[in-house]
Design a protein around this motif. Structure first.
Motif, PDB file in Angstrom:
ATOM      1  N   LYS A  68      98.561 -59.513 -13.597  1.00 58.16           N
ATOM      2  CA  LYS A  68      99.322 -58.553 -12.857  1.00 58.16           C
ATOM      3  C   LYS A  68     100.612 -59.145 -12.132  1.00 58.16           C
ATOM      4  CE  LYS A  68      96.460 -55.161 -12.954  1.00 58.16           C
ATOM      5  NZ  LYS A  68      96.965 -54.155 -14.014  1.00 58.16           N
ATOM      6  N   GLY A  69     100.829 -60.482 -12.620  1.00 57.04           N
ATOM      7  CA  GLY A  69     102.210 -61.086 -11.974  1.00 57.04           C
ATOM      8  C   GLY A  69     101.900 -61.349 -10.408  1.00 57.04           C
ATOM      9  N   LEU A  70     101.083 -61.390  -9.891  1.00 59.94           N
ATOM     10  CA  LEU A  70     100.880 -61.771  -8.307  1.00 59.94           C
ATOM     11  C   LEU A  70     101.148 -63.048  -7.972  1.00 59.94           C
ATOM     12  CD1 LEU A  70      97.473 -59.846  -7.900  1.00 59.94           C
ATOM     13  CD2 LEU A  70      99.899 -58.940  -7.627  1.00 59.94           C
ATOM     14  N   ASN A  71     101.765 -63.363  -6.977  1.00 62.29           N
ATOM     15  CA  ASN A  71     102.174 -64.860  -6.612  1.00 62.29           C
ATOM     16  C   ASN A  71     100.787 -65.303  -5.758  1.00 62.29           C
ATOM     17  OD1 ASN A  71     102.950 -66.928  -5.010  1.00 62.29           O
ATOM     18  ND2 ASN A  71     105.007 -66.299  -4.940  1.00 62.29           N
ATOM     19  N   VAL A  72     100.044 -66.022  -6.364  1.00 63.30           N
ATOM     20  CA  VAL A  72      98.798 -66.423  -5.458  1.00 63.30           C
ATOM     21  C   VAL A  72      99.253 -67.271  -4.193  1.00 63.30           C
ATOM     22  CG1 VAL A  72      96.731 -68.004  -5.860  1.00 63.30           C
ATOM     23  CG2 VAL A  72      97.447 -66.196  -7.619  1.00 63.30           C
ATOM     24  N   SER A  73     100.243 -68.028  -4.373  1.00 61.81           N
ATOM     25  CA  SER A  73     100.665 -68.713  -3.080  1.00 61.81           C
ATOM     26  C   SER A  73     101.031 -67.949  -2.073  1.00 61.81           C
ATOM     27  CB  SER A  73     101.861 -69.786  -3.487  1.00 61.81           C
ATOM     28  OG  SER A  73     101.131 -70.619  -4.297  1.00 61.81           O
ATOM     29  N   ALA A  74     102.043 -67.109  -2.407  1.00 64.46           N
ATOM     30  CA  ALA A  74     102.457 -65.924  -1.428  1.00 64.46           C
ATOM     31  C   ALA A  74     101.069 -65.301  -0.945  1.00 64.46           C
ATOM     32  CB  ALA A  74     103.358 -64.979  -1.832  1.00 64.46           C
ATOM     33  N   ILE A  75     100.247 -64.824  -1.598  1.00 63.97           N
ATOM     34  CA  ILE A  75      98.991 -64.076  -1.056  1.00 63.97           C
ATOM     35  C   ILE A  75      98.258 -65.075  -0.233  1.00 63.97           C
ATOM     36  CG2 ILE A  75      96.957 -63.113  -1.885  1.00 63.97           C
ATOM     37  CD1 ILE A  75      98.487 -61.973  -4.479  1.00 63.97           C
ATOM     38  N   THR A  76      98.237 -66.126  -0.406  1.00 65.40           N
ATOM     39  CA  THR A  76      97.366 -67.165   0.250  1.00 65.40           C
ATOM     40  C   THR A  76      97.887 -67.544   1.731  1.00 65.40           C
ATOM     41  OG1 THR A  76      96.390 -68.092  -1.674  1.00 65.40           O
ATOM     42  CG2 THR A  76      96.148 -69.284   0.301  1.00 65.40           C
ATOM     43  N   GLU A  77      99.204 -67.774   1.421  1.00 70.38           N
ATOM     44  CA  GLU A  77     100.017 -67.862   2.978  1.00 70.38           C
ATOM     45  C   GLU A  77      99.846 -66.710   3.786  1.00 70.38           C
ATOM     46  OE1 GLU A  77     104.246 -68.658   2.232  1.00 70.38           O
ATOM     47  OE2 GLU A  77     103.760 -70.810   1.651  1.00 70.38           O
ATOM     48  N   GLU A  78      99.977 -65.372   3.116  1.00 67.39           N
ATOM     49  CA  GLU A  78      99.722 -64.008   4.041  1.00 67.39           C
ATOM     50  C   GLU A  78      98.612 -64.027   4.708  1.00 67.39           C
ATOM     51  OE1 GLU A  78     100.514 -61.214   6.380  1.00 67.39           O
ATOM     52  OE2 GLU A  78     101.989 -62.665   5.588  1.00 67.39           O
ATOM     53  N   ALA A  79      97.366 -64.379   3.821  1.00 65.23           N
ATOM     54  CA  ALA A  79      96.196 -64.373   4.401  1.00 65.23           C
ATOM     55  C   ALA A  79      95.748 -65.343   5.420  1.00 65.23           C
ATOM     56  CB  ALA A  79      95.085 -64.597   3.068  1.00 65.23           C
ATOM     57  N   LEU A  80      96.251 -66.465   5.302  1.00 65.70           N
ATOM     58  CA  LEU A  80      96.113 -67.502   6.174  1.00 65.70           C
ATOM     59  C   LEU A  80      96.951 -67.292   7.772  1.00 65.70           C
ATOM     60  CD1 LEU A  80      96.482 -70.903   4.161  1.00 65.70           C
ATOM     61  CD2 LEU A  80      94.505 -70.013   5.369  1.00 65.70           C
TER      62      LEU A  80
END
Length: 71
Positions: free
Chosen positions: A21-33
């Motif tokens: 899906k072209g998701l940025n795992v790092s950005a998603i992880t940062e936002e979750a944290l």
């Protein structure tokens, strides 16, 4: 503050889906944290916030008499 490389373990299917899906795992992880940190702060300070809100409800805002724009 700069970024730092780290390794995390993620379910292989979820990682494949994110890549597909072209998701940025790092950005998603940062936002979750960040969200977890905000939630923890709110829980840790809930008693103080409730106390302040109760005081304001009982006494009004401390500088309300100086308020120029009345809402």
């Amino acid at each position: 503050m700069g970024k730092q490389r780290t390794n995390i373990t993620i379910d292989a299917d979820l990682l494949a889906y994110a890549r597909e899906k072209g998701l940025n795992v790092s950005a998603i992880t940062e936002e979750a944290l960040r969200a977890a940190r905000r939630e923890a702060w709110a829980q840790e300070n809930a008693a103080a916030i409730d106390s302040l809100n109760a005081w304001v409800e009982q006494n009004g805002l401390p500088l309300a008499k100086y308020q120029v724009l009345k809402v």
